[in-house]
Design a protein around this motif. Structure first.
Motif, PDB file in Angstrom:
ATOM      1  N   ARG A 184      -0.114  -3.837  -8.351  1.00  0.00           N
ATOM      2  CA  ARG A 184       0.294  -2.882  -7.324  1.00  0.00           C
ATOM      3  C   ARG A 184      -0.367  -3.167  -5.989  1.00  0.00           C
ATOM      4  O   ARG A 184       0.085  -2.678  -4.952  1.00  0.00           O
ATOM      5  N   LYS A 185      -1.459  -3.955  -5.997  1.00  0.00           N
ATOM      6  CA  LYS A 185      -2.183  -4.257  -4.768  1.00  0.00           C
ATOM      7  C   LYS A 185      -1.609  -5.465  -4.039  1.00  0.00           C
ATOM      8  O   LYS A 185      -2.031  -5.778  -2.926  1.00  0.00           O
ATOM      9  N   GLY A 190       6.451  -3.554  -4.281  1.00  0.00           N
ATOM     10  CA  GLY A 190       6.547  -2.106  -4.136  1.00  0.00           C
ATOM     11  C   GLY A 190       6.507  -1.390  -5.471  1.00  0.00           C
ATOM     12  O   GLY A 190       6.353  -2.006  -6.535  1.00  0.00           O
ATOM     13  N   LYS A 191       6.683  -0.092  -5.416  1.00  0.00           N
ATOM     14  CA  LYS A 191       6.582   0.755  -6.602  1.00  0.00           C
ATOM     15  C   LYS A 191       7.622   0.381  -7.659  1.00  0.00           C
ATOM     16  O   LYS A 191       7.301   0.273  -8.853  1.00  0.00           O
ATOM     17  N   VAL A 192       8.859   0.168  -7.236  1.00  0.00           N
ATOM     18  CA  VAL A 192       9.938  -0.150  -8.182  1.00  0.00           C
ATOM     19  C   VAL A 192       9.682  -1.490  -8.857  1.00  0.00           C
ATOM     20  O   VAL A 192       9.818  -1.631 -10.085  1.00  0.00           O
ATOM     21  N   ALA A 194       6.805  -3.046  -9.156  1.00  0.00           N
ATOM     22  CA  ALA A 194       5.609  -2.931  -9.996  1.00  0.00           C
ATOM     23  C   ALA A 194       5.972  -2.341 -11.361  1.00  0.00           C
ATOM     24  O   ALA A 194       5.501  -2.823 -12.406  1.00  0.00           O
ATOM     25  N   GLU A 195       6.825  -1.319 -11.371  1.00  0.00           N
ATOM     26  CA  GLU A 195       7.244  -0.719 -12.632  1.00  0.00           C
ATOM     27  C   GLU A 195       8.011  -1.723 -13.495  1.00  0.00           C
ATOM     28  O   GLU A 195       7.843  -1.776 -14.714  1.00  0.00           O
ATOM     29  N   TYR A 198       5.503  -4.064 -14.954  1.00  0.00           N
ATOM     30  CA  TYR A 198       4.794  -3.403 -16.057  1.00  0.00           C
ATOM     31  C   TYR A 198       5.613  -3.493 -17.354  1.00  0.00           C
ATOM     32  O   TYR A 198       5.069  -3.743 -18.429  1.00  0.00           O
TER      33      TYR A 198
END
Length: 366
Positions: A184-185, A190-192, A194-195, A198
């Motif tokens: 995430r860093k 971005g958030k999407v 990164a998910e 994951y």
């Protein structure tokens, strides 16, 4: 694997909660209080939040309604862009005393290439400390900095010890730093994304590095190549003092939701005039007109059309925006409209450079 490009000394300076800090500096009664710049408790979007507000989860681009819900004591103030530009110019003047290779990203952050600098100081870390100290003494605000061999790592590092801190990643530490970093860093993830990473078992730089170029391109498209290279410390983009603008836009959030397309057209006329004014002031024109629509339920939609010629005339921009507005029927009321021009006549086509790995074993003091 040696690299035929010289190792550079790059600093990324990022002002701490810039807009909010300027307001707290100019109005001492706001110091220490949770503050949102822009928006309101009933409408609009937060442009910036003070660190006191961030503790409650308030952040930029959040609706004022949600921000107030998260932090009932939150204070809202209007944006004062002329003041922020004035302060930004003072900060940039300090940068230029050290190097002419300054690439502003916005009013509150910039890259500096100090490989060869006006002070003759071989230590990029000491230069960053001096710049931050001068900003505080001469302007009254704090800044954070990241120092490393390229723009990507310097950008990531500047967020490492915020606020009012700095982080140096020396050449020999680059790979270890990136491998241990939470995905995430990574700047550009971005958030999407990164998910999605994951879900594929990619949590750290080391996990990302274990994936092949083919795998990353297959699952993340064109960005896959970027991820493959940056996790290996490869990012040869130069600091460009005359950063070319790629788009120009204006938007408005309304006090009341609009459900009538007639009222929307009235607002678009003013927005088109503002975009045209900014284009002409910057002496540029664009081919691609994009209409941005945010509905009352906060869903966002964009519609674009590329013209066969460059335009900066308000009437043509408005006519194109009107065509985009009527492209499909509205299913909800609208809280925000925006128009942007991209594909500008300032953009130049350049050949893509083949990026090569860095030799992280080189002796190079930061």
């Amino acid at each position: 694997m040696p690299n035929d490009l010289p190792i550079r000394k790059i600093i990324h300076v990022d002002m701490d909660a810039f807009y909010a800090s300027v307001e707290q500096m100019d109005f001492p009664e706001l110091k220490g209080k949770p503050l949102a710049v822009g928006g309101s408790e009933t409408r609009g979007v937060v442009s910036a939040a003070s660190y006191e507000a961030r503790k409650f989860g308030v952040k930029s681009a959040m609706s004022g309604v949600l921000a107030k819900k998260l932090c009932p004591e939150l204070l809202f103030v209007r944006t004062r862009f002329d003041r922020y530009k004035e302060i930004s110019a003072k900060i940039r003047k300090i940068f230029n005393e050290y190097t002419d290779l300054v690439e502003p990203l916005s009013l509150d952050e910039a890259y500096l290439d100090v490989t060869e600098n006006k002070k003759g100081n071989p230590s990029a870390s000491l230069i960053a400390e001096e710049i931050r100290s001068r900003i505080y003494k001469e302007v009254g605000l704090t800044a954070s900095a990241g120092i490393s061999i390229n723009k990507f790592i310097a950008k990531v590092a500047s967020d490492y010890n915020k606020p009012n801190g700095q982080k140096t990643v020396n050449p020999e530490d680059v790979l270890d730093f990136l491998e241990a970093l939470d995905i995430r860093k990574f700047y550009g993830i971005g958030k999407v994304t990164a998910e999605k990473m994951y879900q594929k078992g990619i949590y750290t730089g080391l996990d990302l590095k274990s994936k092949s170029l083919e795998y990353l391109q297959q699952h993340f498209g064109k960005s896959g190549s970027y991820y493959y290279h940056v996790v290996r410390g490869i990012h040869n983009s130069e600091v460009k003092p005359n950063r070319i603008r790629k788009s120009l836009a204006a938007e408005r959030t309304f006090n009341e939701n609009l459900s009538s397309e007639i009222f929307m057209m009235e607002r678009l006329e003013h927005i088109a005039e503002e975009v045209s004014r900014r284009l002409k002031k910057s002496k540029v024109a664009g081919k691609t007109v994009t209409l941005k629509i945010k509905y009352s339920d906060f869903t966002l939609q964009t519609r674009s059309k590329t013209l066969p010629y460059f335009v900066n005339d308000a009437a043509i921009i408005l006519e194109t925006a009107k065509e985009l507005l009527y492209q499909e029927k509205m299913t909800n009321s609208v809280r925000l409209l925006g128009i942007s021009l991209s594909n500008l006549n300032t953009e130049k086509k350049t050949k893509t450079k083949v990026e090569k790995p860095i030799d992280v074993q080189l002796e190079f003091k930061f």
